[in-house]
Design a protein around this motif. Structure first.
Motif, PDB file in Angstrom:
ATOM      1  N   HIS A   1       0.829  -1.203   0.000  1.00 40.46           N
ATOM      2  CA  HIS A   1       0.000   0.000   0.000  1.00 40.46           C
ATOM      3  C   HIS A   1       0.868   1.259   0.000  1.00 40.46           C
ATOM      4  O   HIS A   1       0.557   2.246  -0.695  1.00 40.46           O
ATOM      5  N   TYR A   2       1.976   1.224   0.761  1.00 40.28           N
ATOM      6  CA  TYR A   2       2.835   2.400   0.857  1.00 40.28           C
ATOM      7  C   TYR A   2       4.005   2.363  -0.127  1.00 40.28           C
ATOM      8  O   TYR A   2       4.868   3.253  -0.100  1.00 40.28           O
ATOM      9  N   GLY A   3       4.037   1.355  -0.993  1.00 39.45           N
ATOM     10  CA  GLY A   3       5.060   1.291  -2.020  1.00 39.45           C
ATOM     11  C   GLY A   3       6.453   0.998  -1.501  1.00 39.45           C
ATOM     12  O   GLY A   3       7.453   1.382  -2.130  1.00 39.45           O
ATOM     13  N   LEU A   4       6.551   0.301  -0.368  1.00 41.09           N
ATOM     14  CA  LEU A   4       7.837  -0.024   0.232  1.00 41.09           C
ATOM     15  C   LEU A   4       8.200  -1.474  -0.053  1.00 41.09           C
ATOM     16  O   LEU A   4       7.336  -2.354  -0.040  1.00 41.09           O
ATOM     17  N   LYS A   5       9.486  -1.720  -0.281  1.00 35.62           N
ATOM     18  CA  LYS A   5       9.969  -3.053  -0.607  1.00 35.62           C
ATOM     19  C   LYS A   5      10.690  -3.648   0.601  1.00 35.62           C
ATOM     20  O   LYS A   5      11.524  -2.980   1.220  1.00 35.62           O
ATOM     21  N   ALA A   6      10.372  -4.893   0.927  1.00 30.97           N
ATOM     22  CA  ALA A   6      11.049  -5.587   2.020  1.00 30.97           C
ATOM     23  C   ALA A   6      12.251  -6.344   1.476  1.00 30.97           C
ATOM     24  O   ALA A   6      12.178  -6.981   0.427  1.00 30.97           O
ATOM     25  N   VAL A   7      13.364  -6.249   2.191  1.00 34.41           N
ATOM     26  CA  VAL A   7      14.581  -6.980   1.839  1.00 34.41           C
ATOM     27  C   VAL A   7      14.776  -8.087   2.873  1.00 34.41           C
ATOM     28  O   VAL A   7      14.760  -7.833   4.080  1.00 34.41           O
ATOM     29  N   PHE A   8      14.976  -9.309   2.403  1.00 31.95           N
ATOM     30  CA  PHE A   8      15.103 -10.472   3.276  1.00 31.95           C
ATOM     31  C   PHE A   8      16.527 -11.000   3.264  1.00 31.95           C
ATOM     32  O   PHE A   8      17.223 -10.928   2.246  1.00 31.95           O
ATOM     33  N   LEU A   9      16.941 -11.571   4.394  1.00 24.60           N
ATOM     34  CA  LEU A   9      18.275 -12.116   4.541  1.00 24.60           C
ATOM     35  C   LEU A   9      18.286 -13.619   4.304  1.00 24.60           C
ATOM     36  O   LEU A   9      17.362 -14.330   4.697  1.00 24.60           O
ATOM     37  N   ILE A  10      19.363 -14.080   3.654  1.00 21.25           N
ATOM     38  CA  ILE A  10      19.626 -15.502   3.459  1.00 21.25           C
ATOM     39  C   ILE A  10      21.005 -15.801   4.040  1.00 21.25           C
ATOM     40  O   ILE A  10      21.946 -15.017   3.853  1.00 21.25           O
ATOM     41  N   THR A  11      21.133 -16.908   4.761  1.00 24.64           N
ATOM     42  CA  THR A  11      22.412 -17.330   5.316  1.00 24.64           C
ATOM     43  C   THR A  11      22.794 -18.681   4.723  1.00 24.64           C
ATOM     44  O   THR A  11      21.973 -19.334   4.062  1.00 24.64           O
ATOM     45  N   PRO A  12      24.016 -19.144   4.959  1.00 21.62           N
ATOM     46  CA  PRO A  12      24.385 -20.480   4.467  1.00 21.62           C
ATOM     47  C   PRO A  12      23.504 -21.585   5.026  1.00 21.62           C
ATOM     48  O   PRO A  12      23.424 -22.669   4.433  1.00 21.62           O
ATOM     49  N   GLN A  13      22.829 -21.332   6.141  1.00 23.45           N
ATOM     50  CA  GLN A  13      21.973 -22.354   6.754  1.00 23.45           C
ATOM     51  C   GLN A  13      20.514 -22.280   6.290  1.00 23.45           C
ATOM     52  O   GLN A  13      19.701 -23.128   6.660  1.00 23.45           O
ATOM     53  N   THR A  14      20.157 -21.285   5.493  1.00 20.39           N
ATOM     54  CA  THR A  14      18.769 -21.140   5.060  1.00 20.39           C
ATOM     55  C   THR A  14      18.394 -22.272   4.110  1.00 20.39           C
ATOM     56  O   THR A  14      19.115 -22.557   3.154  1.00 20.39           O
ATOM     57  N   SER A  15      17.254 -22.885   4.382  1.00 19.61           N
ATOM     58  CA  SER A  15      16.829 -24.025   3.569  1.00 19.61           C
ATOM     59  C   SER A  15      16.407 -23.568   2.174  1.00 19.61           C
ATOM     60  O   SER A  15      16.012 -22.417   1.966  1.00 19.61           O
ATOM     61  N   GLU A  16      16.469 -24.502   1.226  1.00 23.47           N
ATOM     62  CA  GLU A  16      16.037 -24.186  -0.132  1.00 23.47           C
ATOM     63  C   GLU A  16      14.564 -23.793  -0.150  1.00 23.47           C
ATOM     64  O   GLU A  16      14.172 -22.869  -0.874  1.00 23.47           O
ATOM     65  N   GLU A  17      13.750 -24.461   0.654  1.00 27.06           N
ATOM     66  CA  GLU A  17      12.322 -24.140   0.696  1.00 27.06           C
ATOM     67  C   GLU A  17      12.103 -22.694   1.113  1.00 27.06           C
ATOM     68  O   GLU A  17      11.305 -21.960   0.507  1.00 27.06           O
ATOM     69  N   ARG A  18      12.823 -22.259   2.153  1.00 26.65           N
ATOM     70  CA  ARG A  18      12.655 -20.884   2.624  1.00 26.65           C
ATOM     71  C   ARG A  18      13.207 -19.896   1.597  1.00 26.65           C
ATOM     72  O   ARG A  18      12.615 -18.842   1.366  1.00 26.65           O
TER      73      ARG A  18
END
Length: 259
Positions: A142-159
């Motif tokens: 609604h406010y035109g803002l973009k969320a940035v997400f973090l990925i680590t070496p332990q993050t699963s492929e599904e996530r």
């Protein structure tokens, strides 16, 4: 096309620079933003100081403590950023911080004020993904803002694939375990395997690598595996005790971006 998408469309080896709002001095925020952008920073990431950060190492923690002592808080920051787009017309600007101050301020009020001053996106590492998807994603849109997400070496492929589907900016690849502020990319072979695994997933979202990138050589290595890199603690160290923080920040960025 939004400013973040434009930055990725225009640039190879994109540099995202983090600095702490209100550091080294309370009113350095906007002059630093202007100086960094003019020196060649492709994205600006403004840290919202918080007393109990989760991912920040000692350098950024000290800058946050100093900024809080200087009088920085969210109302002061939004007041400073009222002139953001006069100073930095085209460079994407992100706010990076933690959920507690945002919730105390009021999530929708925070998003509304961020959008009103021209902020493009947010990095909130401790915002639960389910909560974002169920409660806040519509407000971000609604406010035109973009969320940035973090990925680590332990993050699963599904996530990772779920984050890729939700992302409208870029994915922040944490280079390894630990907090911000290391001086080298640790265990280069393991990191190469991690970066190649992510690259091989065929994700739709561009990627920037952060944590442990402190100089031009680290920046160039990271750019071999992603669209660019994020530097923060090294800049904060460079600003410590200097008489002219904006001038030093410009010198720092020119050194990273030099061909």
């Amino acid at each position: 096309m939004n400013r973040i998408a434009n930055a990725f469309a225009r640039n190879h080896k994109l540099l995202n620079v983090y600095f702490t709002a209100g550091y080294p001095r309370l009113h350095d925020t906007l002059p630093l933003a202007k100086s960094l952008a003019e020196a060649g920073a492709d994205i600006l990431e403004i840290g919202m100081p918080f007393s109990d950060p989760l991912a920040d190492g000692p350098v950024i923690q000290r800058s946050s403590s100093a900024a809080l002592a200087n009088g920085m808080n969210l109302p002061v920051l939004f007041e400073q950023l009222r002139e953001l787009r006069s100073a930095v017309p085209d460079t994407p600007v992100l706010l990076m911080g933690y959920l507690n101050p945002v919730m105390q301020f009021g999530v929708e009020r925070f998003l509304q004020q961020a959008a009103a001053v021209g902020v493009d996106g947010l990095i909130l590492p401790d915002l639960p993904l389910d909560e974002y998807e169920e409660l806040y994603h519509p407000l971000f849109q609604h406010y035109g803002l973009k969320a940035v997400f973090l990925i680590t070496p332990q993050t699963s492929e599904e996530r990772i694939r779920r984050l890729d589907a939700l992302s409208e900016a870029f994915l922040y690849l944490v280079s390894g375990p630990g907090t911000t502020g290391g001086t080298t990319l640790p265990d280069e072979e393991m990191q190469k395997s991690y970066f190649e695994r992510i690259a091989g997933m065929g994700l739709n979202t561009p990627r920037l690598i952060g944590f442990g990138i402190a100089d031009k050589s680290g920046f160039d290595r990271a750019c071999n595996h992603a669209e660019g890199a994020i530097i923060g603690s090294a800049l904060i160290r460079a600003l410590d005790g200097v008489p002219d923080a904006p001038a030093e920040a410009a010198r720092f960025v020119r050194g990273i971006k030099a061909q």
